[in-house]
Design a protein around this motif. Structure first.
Motif, PDB file in Angstrom:
ATOM      1  N   VAL A 101      71.249  34.996 -50.634  1.00  0.00           N
ATOM      2  CA  VAL A 101      71.912  35.178 -49.422  1.00  0.00           C
ATOM      3  C   VAL A 101      71.423  34.931 -48.068  1.00  0.00           C
ATOM      4  O   VAL A 101      70.248  35.467 -47.975  1.00  0.00           O
ATOM      5  CB  VAL A 101      72.778  36.657 -49.556  1.00  0.00           C
ATOM      6  N   ARG A 102      72.139  34.163 -47.120  1.00  0.00           N
ATOM      7  CA  ARG A 102      71.701  34.218 -45.800  1.00  0.00           C
ATOM      8  C   ARG A 102      72.399  34.798 -44.777  1.00  0.00           C
ATOM      9  O   ARG A 102      73.537  35.217 -45.150  1.00  0.00           O
ATOM     10  CB  ARG A 102      71.613  32.765 -45.435  1.00  0.00           C
ATOM     11  N   VAL A 103      71.981  34.958 -43.668  1.00  0.00           N
ATOM     12  CA  VAL A 103      72.769  35.598 -42.452  1.00  0.00           C
ATOM     13  C   VAL A 103      72.867  34.609 -41.542  1.00  0.00           C
ATOM     14  O   VAL A 103      72.156  34.105 -40.987  1.00  0.00           O
ATOM     15  CB  VAL A 103      72.247  36.970 -41.984  1.00  0.00           C
ATOM     16  N   ASP A 104      74.003  34.261 -40.949  1.00  0.00           N
ATOM     17  CA  ASP A 104      74.495  33.498 -39.989  1.00  0.00           C
ATOM     18  C   ASP A 104      73.990  33.770 -38.632  1.00  0.00           C
ATOM     19  O   ASP A 104      74.248  35.003 -38.250  1.00  0.00           O
ATOM     20  CB  ASP A 104      75.875  33.493 -39.798  1.00  0.00           C
ATOM     21  N   GLU A 105      73.212  33.424 -37.883  1.00  0.00           N
ATOM     22  CA  GLU A 105      72.399  34.021 -36.852  1.00  0.00           C
ATOM     23  C   GLU A 105      73.201  34.036 -35.669  1.00  0.00           C
ATOM     24  O   GLU A 105      72.912  35.082 -34.716  1.00  0.00           O
ATOM     25  CB  GLU A 105      71.320  32.982 -36.457  1.00  0.00           C
ATOM     26  N   TYR A 106      74.501  33.466 -35.787  1.00  0.00           N
ATOM     27  CA  TYR A 106      75.503  33.426 -34.478  1.00  0.00           C
ATOM     28  C   TYR A 106      76.384  34.742 -34.836  1.00  0.00           C
ATOM     29  O   TYR A 106      76.837  35.292 -33.701  1.00  0.00           O
ATOM     30  CB  TYR A 106      75.991  32.430 -34.224  1.00  0.00           C
ATOM     31  N   THR A 107      76.927  34.800 -36.063  1.00  0.00           N
ATOM     32  CA  THR A 107      78.024  35.786 -36.228  1.00  0.00           C
ATOM     33  C   THR A 107      77.598  37.028 -37.055  1.00  0.00           C
ATOM     34  O   THR A 107      78.162  37.995 -36.936  1.00  0.00           O
ATOM     35  CB  THR A 107      79.188  35.135 -37.213  1.00  0.00           C
ATOM     36  N   GLY A 108      76.241  37.063 -37.609  1.00  0.00           N
ATOM     37  CA  GLY A 108      75.791  38.116 -38.404  1.00  0.00           C
ATOM     38  C   GLY A 108      76.583  38.206 -39.590  1.00  0.00           C
ATOM     39  O   GLY A 108      76.344  38.972 -40.461  1.00  0.00           O
ATOM     40  N   LYS A 109      77.217  37.269 -40.140  1.00  0.00           N
ATOM     41  CA  LYS A 109      78.060  37.212 -41.550  1.00  0.00           C
ATOM     42  C   LYS A 109      77.008  36.616 -42.429  1.00  0.00           C
ATOM     43  O   LYS A 109      76.244  35.696 -42.095  1.00  0.00           O
ATOM     44  CB  LYS A 109      79.285  36.658 -41.349  1.00  0.00           C
ATOM     45  N   ARG A 110      77.209  37.110 -43.743  1.00  0.00           N
ATOM     46  CA  ARG A 110      76.377  36.735 -44.785  1.00  0.00           C
ATOM     47  C   ARG A 110      76.869  35.909 -45.524  1.00  0.00           C
ATOM     48  O   ARG A 110      78.349  35.666 -45.698  1.00  0.00           O
ATOM     49  CB  ARG A 110      76.098  38.230 -45.731  1.00  0.00           C
ATOM     50  N   PHE A 111      76.379  34.827 -46.077  1.00  0.00           N
ATOM     51  CA  PHE A 111      76.793  33.609 -46.603  1.00  0.00           C
ATOM     52  C   PHE A 111      75.842  33.048 -47.872  1.00  0.00           C
ATOM     53  O   PHE A 111      74.470  33.364 -47.773  1.00  0.00           O
ATOM     54  CB  PHE A 111      77.197  32.394 -45.800  1.00  0.00           C
ATOM     55  N   THR A 112      76.553  32.301 -48.632  1.00  0.00           N
ATOM     56  CA  THR A 112      75.586  31.738 -49.706  1.00  0.00           C
ATOM     57  C   THR A 112      75.947  30.349 -50.172  1.00  0.00           C
ATOM     58  O   THR A 112      77.356  30.077 -50.003  1.00  0.00           O
ATOM     59  CB  THR A 112      75.362  32.593 -50.754  1.00  0.00           C
TER      60      THR A 112
END
Length: 128
Positions: A101-112
């Motif tokens: 899992v990573r975190v979008d540096e602009y929105t703070g949302k998590r994704f994979t």
């Protein structure tokens, strides 16, 4: 003007395997399934919960599309989810490898990311 995305179309190399992946594992609902004899091709229309669709096609002589290294063109297909962990567990229980899992540096949302049977990059984007 534009109102939204109606569908994303995917050409697969093994129709049965991809059908099982998108319907059996990802749980997309079948809207219509047709064999087009003149093209020796299947077309499967799948419903997304938000009203969008995925169209799955098979063509017997379609060339492979490079995914890695990333090539120009459509980069990936992202699915919105309420929470990542239950979906990740489900995919892993089905034998599908999921990236960390990573975190979008602009929105703070998590994704994979994970891949379909042909290596098409698919993303889970957490809205919760």
């Amino acid at each position: 003007m534009l109102e939204g995305i109606h569908h994303a179309a995917i050409i697969c190399s093994d129709y049965g395997k991809s059908r099982q992946f998108y319907v059996g594992i990802l749980g997309l609902e079948v809207i219509a399934e047709n064999f087009r004899a003149g093209r020796n091709s299947w077309k499967l229309d799948l419903a997304l919960p938000d009203g969008g669709q995925v169209e799955l096609f098979s063509f017997p002589t379609a060339p492979p599309r490079p995914s890695y290294p990333e090539a120009q063109g459509l980069r990936h297909l992202a699915f919105r989810v309420a929470a990542l962990e239950p979906v990740i567990r489900h995919l892993q229980d089905c034998g599908i490898e999921v990236e960390p899992v990573r975190v979008d540096e602009y929105t703070g949302k998590r994704f994979t990311f994970f891949s379909d049977p042909d290596g098409l990059p698919l993303e889970l984007y957490e809205q919760g």
